[in-house]
Design a protein around this motif. Structure first.
Motif, PDB file in Angstrom:
ATOM      1  N   PHE A  61       0.807  -1.217   0.000  1.00  0.00           N
ATOM      2  CA  PHE A  61       0.000   0.000   0.000  1.00  0.00           C
ATOM      3  C   PHE A  61       0.845   1.275   0.000  1.00  0.00           C
ATOM      4  O   PHE A  61       0.302   2.362   0.145  1.00  0.00           O
ATOM      5  N   GLN A  62       2.148   1.127  -0.170  1.00  0.00           N
ATOM      6  CA  GLN A  62       3.019   2.292  -0.094  1.00  0.00           C
ATOM      7  C   GLN A  62       2.897   3.174  -1.329  1.00  0.00           C
ATOM      8  O   GLN A  62       2.741   2.694  -2.442  1.00  0.00           O
ATOM      9  N   LYS A  63       2.967   4.468  -1.079  1.00  0.00           N
ATOM     10  CA  LYS A  63       3.003   5.468  -2.154  1.00  0.00           C
ATOM     11  C   LYS A  63       3.971   6.550  -1.723  1.00  0.00           C
ATOM     12  O   LYS A  63       3.856   7.093  -0.630  1.00  0.00           O
ATOM     13  N   GLY A  64       4.942   6.827  -2.531  1.00  0.00           N
ATOM     14  CA  GLY A  64       5.866   7.908  -2.260  1.00  0.00           C
ATOM     15  C   GLY A  64       7.128   7.472  -1.535  1.00  0.00           C
ATOM     16  O   GLY A  64       7.219   6.367  -0.991  1.00  0.00           O
ATOM     17  N   LEU A  65       8.071   8.378  -1.531  1.00  0.00           N
ATOM     18  CA  LEU A  65       9.395   8.105  -0.984  1.00  0.00           C
ATOM     19  C   LEU A  65       9.350   7.827   0.510  1.00  0.00           C
ATOM     20  O   LEU A  65       9.986   6.894   0.992  1.00  0.00           O
ATOM     21  N   GLY A  66       8.625   8.618   1.270  1.00  0.00           N
ATOM     22  CA  GLY A  66       8.581   8.445   2.721  1.00  0.00           C
ATOM     23  C   GLY A  66       8.093   7.067   3.130  1.00  0.00           C
ATOM     24  O   GLY A  66       8.693   6.410   3.987  1.00  0.00           O
ATOM     25  N   ALA A  67       7.023   6.608   2.509  1.00  0.00           N
ATOM     26  CA  ALA A  67       6.480   5.282   2.830  1.00  0.00           C
ATOM     27  C   ALA A  67       7.461   4.191   2.424  1.00  0.00           C
ATOM     28  O   ALA A  67       7.659   3.222   3.168  1.00  0.00           O
ATOM     29  N   TYR A  68       8.082   4.356   1.273  1.00  0.00           N
ATOM     30  CA  TYR A  68       9.039   3.352   0.819  1.00  0.00           C
ATOM     31  C   TYR A  68      10.220   3.249   1.777  1.00  0.00           C
ATOM     32  O   TYR A  68      10.595   2.156   2.202  1.00  0.00           O
ATOM     33  N   LEU A  69      10.821   4.385   2.131  1.00  0.00           N
ATOM     34  CA  LEU A  69      11.981   4.370   3.017  1.00  0.00           C
ATOM     35  C   LEU A  69      11.615   3.834   4.398  1.00  0.00           C
ATOM     36  O   LEU A  69      12.389   3.077   4.999  1.00  0.00           O
ATOM     37  N   THR A  70      10.455   4.194   4.893  1.00  0.00           N
ATOM     38  CA  THR A  70      10.013   3.722   6.207  1.00  0.00           C
ATOM     39  C   THR A  70       9.830   2.213   6.218  1.00  0.00           C
ATOM     40  O   THR A  70      10.308   1.526   7.138  1.00  0.00           O
ATOM     41  N   THR A  71       9.161   1.675   5.192  1.00  0.00           N
ATOM     42  CA  THR A  71       8.937   0.218   5.183  1.00  0.00           C
ATOM     43  C   THR A  71      10.250  -0.541   5.019  1.00  0.00           C
ATOM     44  O   THR A  71      10.420  -1.595   5.625  1.00  0.00           O
ATOM     45  N   ARG A  72      11.170  -0.022   4.260  1.00  0.00           N
ATOM     46  CA  ARG A  72      12.450  -0.715   4.102  1.00  0.00           C
ATOM     47  C   ARG A  72      13.219  -0.752   5.418  1.00  0.00           C
ATOM     48  O   ARG A  72      13.782  -1.774   5.789  1.00  0.00           O
ATOM     49  N   PHE A  73      13.244   0.379   6.133  1.00  0.00           N
ATOM     50  CA  PHE A  73      13.938   0.417   7.416  1.00  0.00           C
ATOM     51  C   PHE A  73      13.256  -0.506   8.430  1.00  0.00           C
ATOM     52  O   PHE A  73      13.924  -1.260   9.145  1.00  0.00           O
TER      53      PHE A  73
END
Length: 167
Positions: A61-73
């Motif tokens: 459900f991720q959209k955008g850089l912030g969500a992507y970086l947060t889920t990866r971390f």
């Protein structure tokens, strides 16, 4: 499967996310194993599986850089300590002679899982368009759901100690 385009990130941002996963592992691997030692593998490794599966699912459900970086971390944090925890469990539950065989099976299973997951992912990515969703959406949902299910099974059947092998 157009992941970066759909989420709205560039190749460089994708690479940073991959490094954040590694950073999460590096920062929390020692604390994760300290917790494992205190609460036992039945509880801790089960929680790690459940949390990893949950974060994996929410990646869909991720959209955008912030969500992507947060889920990866967060994936790095939830993954940290799992392999060392498994090896620690094997080394404390079995004799020296038994441990070597089990470690071989552990690593062979890991390699088999990595090899077969690529083939499975290839098939799942072809689900693009099912329910109007991209293939990568289904990859995260199915991978995360399977991991959560595995975590529940693990929690029901895996004891915390070789001294108390039954729940």
């Amino acid at each position: 499967d157009h992941f970066m385009e759909d989420v709205g990130i560039t190749q460089n941002q994708f690479n940073v996310g991959q490094q954040l996963l590694s950073l999460g592992i590096v920062l929390t691997e020692i604390p994760a194993n300290m917790i494992l030692y205190r609460v036992g593998p039945g509880k801790w490794l089960t929680l790690q599986l459940f949390l990893f599966g949950t974060v994996s699912t929410f990646q869909a459900f991720q959209k955008g850089l912030g969500a992507y970086l947060t889920t990866r971390f967060l994936l790095g944090i939830t993954e940290s300590g799992f392999i060392p925890g498994g090896l620690w469990t094997l080394s404390t539950w079995y004799t020296r002679e038994e441990t070597a065989k089990r470690v071989i099976v552990f690593y062979f299973g890991n390699q088999l899982g990595q090899a077969s997951s690529k083939l499975i992912a290839y098939g799942i990515l072809h689900m693009r368009g099912v329910a109007g969703r991209p293939g990568w959406f289904w990859l995260f949902v199915l991978m995360g759901g399977f991991t959560i299910f595995t975590g529940f099974l693990y929690g029901f059947f895996f004891p915390d100690s070789f001294k108390n092998p039954h729940r």
